[in-house]
Design an enzyme around this catalytic site. Structure first.
Site, mmCIF file in Angstrom:
data_model
loop_
_atom_site.group_PDB
_atom_site.id
_atom_site.type_symbol
_atom_site.label_atom_id
_atom_site.label_comp_id
_atom_site.label_asym_id
_atom_site.label_seq_id
_atom_site.Cartn_x
_atom_site.Cartn_y
_atom_site.Cartn_z
ATOM 1 N N HIS A 455 -16.880 -29.378 -1.718
ATOM 2 C CA HIS A 455 -16.767 -30.396 -2.749
ATOM 3 C C HIS A 455 -15.316 -30.815 -2.964
ATOM 4 O O HIS A 455 -14.978 -31.990 -2.948
ATOM 5 C CB HIS A 455 -17.364 -29.867 -4.059
ATOM 6 C CG HIS A 455 -17.255 -30.824 -5.206
ATOM 7 N ND1 HIS A 455 -16.204 -30.796 -6.103
ATOM 8 C CD2 HIS A 455 -18.028 -31.872 -5.573
ATOM 9 C CE1 HIS A 455 -16.364 -31.777 -6.979
ATOM 10 N NE2 HIS A 455 -17.459 -32.441 -6.683
ATOM 11 N N CYS A 830 -19.798 -50.820 3.853
ATOM 12 C CA CYS A 830 -19.149 -49.959 2.867
ATOM 13 C C CYS A 830 -19.418 -48.489 3.138
ATOM 14 O O CYS A 830 -19.150 -47.631 2.318
ATOM 15 C CB CYS A 830 -19.581 -50.323 1.459
ATOM 16 S SG CYS A 830 -21.336 -50.112 1.181
#
Ligand code: ADP
Ligand code: MG
Ligand code: MG
Length: 875
Positions: A455, A830
């Site tokens: 993370h 994107c």
């Protein structure tokens, strides 16, 4: 006629890299230019490909050509291979199209055996040199061709030196060298069960095979994958007459650059060693002298070399990296190529070459690797202080840049300290979504656990914040607010510095300087912008990211992920309230609490992006991501929301999905809970109305995620339009907004004509589109993709470089179909691919309008887009 597999140096030129490899093509080019190059021939890359086709055999035709060209070479050199009178010795050098470490090492002095070496000794009147060359050859051949470990030979040499009571190789005399040859051969026989090959022709053929083999060795495969070099290119082999830098004090060997590869300074830069051969310069056995010293040692040779260097640079119109050898006062050029350089040097050289009139701006744009810019976009340590600093620990280089600040241990503290103007480094065992705000204000992040995809690492890279992860030596005591590392204790508030590009940790303050696109860098980017056709936007969820992206030249936001806005502070609570609610009314109440936050976020984004489009994607992830998994957190939430623990469990249970990636997410959330889209539309439109009043030029684009069917899109669009139009009418203002969709499900791509008829834009969400097209998930594929690379099923990670044949085809097809159905449709990308240079080139080719990537990749994408345009123009 038979196919030509072998070329004399005099038959080639620099444009034949594909066939002759980089080294061979440049040796040919230097030969053509009349420079002093030991002559020889190149066995083409086609021969390598043929070798693999033939089941790893050099077929008779190729073998015959090699011998034929060896004959021609003998004539040119006036020496004979394997002839004890004046013998021709050769080097065997690998050379792919792109220079590739990891391939076969060069073999020098090939062509020696017990008889030839005696001849060489007589002919040169230098027996020590002859036997030194011989023992070097046995060593190299055994190591490189026969895979007998080099250190074993070093051991034998060390043993010999010990027996003699000497320290340096140079102190060993002829008899010692002869003895080493004997010992080497004995060692060879012991390990290989046969005699060292004494027939020079056998030696040559074995060496050529070894070069071909090395194209497929694990080191080369790893390098190829990292650098996108296709497997089917193959490598060439160069067989070149030896010249001897180890033949006395008027001889030597060296390496030099026409400009400084670290700084770009326009001045000859390099090193050389007297009486040395091959890799002695880089091996570190003796300390080489700077090239400037050569001017004193051998002024004539230096002058000639400087002239050649200058000519080569003008000829190639780029900084050259050259290898040379001096034999008895005569200079030979052994290699030239465009030199590798740091990002700073690359910029300076590109700009200087334009100013010197050597290249034009368009060419300059091609001279810097887009990926290289990354090094210039993050804060850097002050070089002098860094030199004196001590590394106290090391973790993974998880997100580049340099950070210096005071140690804090919680996201809360990070925020509080930052508010007071302190620079902090957040130290955590690991990070979780709740830490986002703290991570955002921190200069850097240091974690004890977690790898490159943890993370902390992923989020830090997204934010462009420096991060060192997985430093397992750190022992954190959260209660005492300190950690120990290398026997020392660091307390909250102590200074620490971390380097996310190396993983180094320093237990002291090292000042940093922020990155800026100024000077040569600014000028260069200006040139890039002149040529590119693609617009470059950014993926940004916060005003801070948006601001950074503007600084780096972003022309709007291509993706604002609204879910990230639901994690901070009180919002997560309201979000959970919404999820727990079991009726529309309660859900609306909870959503009403979130609305003002969202509106505020959007206002700030619109202000940062004044005049540029901002694409806002509606809620995308499955709702379970907003709920905790740990029992204690569940209990806390139950208390907070004033419901029973069982109730929370019930909801979590009900949200459980076997395959959340393909579950209740994206626009499917709105189909079941239209009020979510209503709330988000309200926030977007009200924000736009507000900033417009302040004079901000705002272009909101609402993006519906995960559409697979036009009716699904229409369903959500209807809610958006009804809500928006009412707000605009009530406010009595004029406001243009757009509604489009992400194309990330193959079915959407396949039905693009239908969707385009109703949508204002498509934005390719190539992360999901890749997962769904391949049918494997990004989070799991890592486990088996390595086997796919090893077996050459895939050559690169489709999540890093767009898969042109499959996913790319969907993009191309749907873009075409979409534009045919709706001429005004605009198209962007994107996914993670938006910042990957090869994928950007693909986007240019298929005619998208823009790419969108994380802020720190914006300059990289700008340059990649410019290069794509220039390359197309020149093709
Ligand atoms: P690399 O690609 O690893 O640089 P090279 O093929 O350039 O390998 O060889 C390494 C070194 O070996 C050269 O820099 C040069 O010093 C030496 N070398 C190669 N061929 C010859 C030759 N024909 N005569 C003398 N030295 C040579
Ligand atoms: Mg070389
Ligand atoms: Mg998606």
């Amino acid at each position: 006629m038979s196919h030509k597999y072998v070329y004399l140096f005099s038959e080639g030129n620099k444009d034949m890299r594909e066939l002759l490899g980089g080294k061979g093509a440049n040796l040919a080019e230097m030969t053509k230019a009349g420079m002093p190059v030991p002559q020889g021939f190149t066995i083409s890359t086609e021969a390598c490909t043929q070798y693999y086709k033939d089941g790893r055999k050099i077929n008779d035709e190729i073998q015959a050509q090699i011998y034929e060209y060896l004959g021609k070479m003998e004539e040119i050199c006036g020496k004979k291979f394997a002839d004890p009178e004046n013998p021709l010795l050769v080097s065997v050098r690998s050379g792919a199209r792109a220079s590739m470490p990891g391939m076969m090492d060069t073999i020098l002095n090939l062509g020696l055996n017990d008889v030839v070496v005696e001849g060489l000794a007589k002919f040169t009147n230098n027996p020590r040199f002859a036997y030194d060359s011989y023992r070097r050859f046995i060593q190299m051949f055994s190591d490189v061709v026969m895979e007998l470990p080099k250190p074993e030979f070093e051991k034998i040499i060390d043993q010999k030196k010990e027996e003699k009571g000497v320290k340096q190789d140079t102190e060993l005399d002829t008899e010692d060298m002869k003895d080493l040859v004997k010992r080497f051969k004995a060692f060879y026989k012991e390990n290989k069960g046969e005699d060292f090959p004494s027939d020079p022709k056998v030696q040559l053929m074995e060496a050529v095979k070894a070069v071909f083999r090395s194209w497929d060795n694990p080191r080369a495969n790893v390098y190829r994958r990292m650098n996108e070099i296709p497997y089917d290119w193959g490598t060439a082999v160069n067989v070149q007459a030896m010249v001897f830098g180890n033949s006395g004090d008027k001889s030597g060997t060296g390496v030099a650059f026409t400009r400084n590869p670290a700084t770009g300074e326009h001045k000859l830069f390099g090193e050389y060693l007297i009486n040395a051969q091959g890799e002695d310069v880089v091996a570190g056995v003796r300390t080489p002298s700077p090239i400037s010293q050569l001017e004193q040692d051998m002024p004539e040779v230096y002058k000639q070399f400087a002239e050649i260097a200058d000519r080569l640079e003008k000829h190639y119109k780029d900084m050259q990296d050259m290898e040379f050898t001096i034999e008895n006062g005569k200079l030979y050029m052994l290699q030239t190529r465009n030199g590798k350089r740091t990002a700073n040097a690359a910029l300076k050289i590109a700009v200087d070459l334009v100013h010197e009139g050597m290249i034009d701006e368009e060419e300059a744009v091609l001279r810097v690797e887009p990926q290289q810019l990354d090094a210039l976009l993050h804060p850097q340590f002050d070089a002098d202080t860094l030199k004196k600093a001590t590394v106290v620990g090391k973790g993974l280089a998880a997100s580049p840049g340099a950070a210096c600040g005071k140690i804090v241990f919680t996201a809360e503290d990070a925020k509080e300290w930052a508010k007071k103007g302190e620079k902090v480094v957040l130290v955590r065992r690991e990070t979780s979504p709740e830490d986002i705000e703290g991570m955002q204000v921190a200069e850097g992040i240091l974690t004890v656990r977690g790898g490159m995809t943890s993370h902390a690492a992923v989020v830090a890279r997204g934010m462009g914040t420096c991060c060192v992860s997985g430093c397992g030596e750190i022992n954190v005591d959260y209660d005492a607010k300190n950690f120990t590392l290398g026997g020392k204790t660091y307390n909250e508030g102590d200074y620490i510095s971390i380097d996310g590009s190396t993983g180094n940790i320093y237990g002291e303050a090292i000042p940093t300087a922020p990155a800026s696109i100024a000077g040569d860098f600014g000028l260069f980017m200006g040139w890039a912008d002149k040529y590119r056709k693609l617009k470059v936007r950014t993926n940004a969820d916060t005003p801070r990211d948006a601001h950074q992206a503007r600084e780096f030249g972003a022309e709007g936001i291509g993706l604002c992920r609204t879910e990230h806005m639901f994690f901070e502070g009180d919002r997560i609570k309201a979000m959970r309230e919404m999820i727990i609610a079991d009726n529309t009314e309660d859900r609306k109440k909870a959503l009403d609490k979130i609305m003002p936050y969202q509106q505020g976020d959007f206002e700030a984004l619109f202000e940062e992006m004044n005049g540029y489009p901002v694409t806002i994607r509606f809620l995308d992830p499955p709702l379970h991501e907003f709920l905790p998994t740990k029992e204690e957190d569940i209990a806390e939430i139950a208390k907070e929301l004033n419901v029973t623990v069982e109730k929370v469990h019930e909801v979590i249970e009900s949200l459980h999905e076997f395959n959340p990636m393909m579950g209740h997410r994206g626009c499917r959330l709105t189909v079941t809970y239209p009020e979510i889209a209503e709330m988000q539309t309200t926030a977007v439109i009200n924000a736009a109305i507000n900033v417009q009043k302040k004079g901000v030029n705002v272009i909101p684009q609402i993006m519906i995620p995960l559409v697979g069917e036009v009716k699904e899109f229409d369903f959500v669009k209807k809610i958006v339009v009804a809500t928006a139009d009412k707000l605009i009418a009530d406010a009595g203002v004029e406001l243009k907004y757009e509604v489009g969709t992400m194309i990330e499900i193959p079915r959407a791509a396949l039905t693009a004509d239908k969707i385009a008829a109703d949508a204002d834009f498509f934005c390719y969400g190539t992360n999901d589109l890749t997962q769904m097209t391949f049918g494997f998930s990004r989070d799991d594929a890592g486990k088996f993709l390595d086997a796919y690379y090893d077996n050459k099923i895939y050559e690169s990670d489709p999540f890093v470089h767009i898969d042109v044949d499959g996913v790319g085809r969907l993009v191309e097809m749907s873009a075409k179909a979409g534009r045919e159905a709706n001429a005004a449709l605009h198209l962007g990308i994107c996914g993670e691919h938006g910042g990957d240079p090869t994928s950007v080139e693909f986007c240019h080719k298929v005619g998208l309008d823009y790419v969108s990537c994380s802020p720190f990749r914006v300059p990289i994408a700008r340059l990649a887009a410019a290069q794509a345009a220039v390359k197309e123009k020149r093709a």
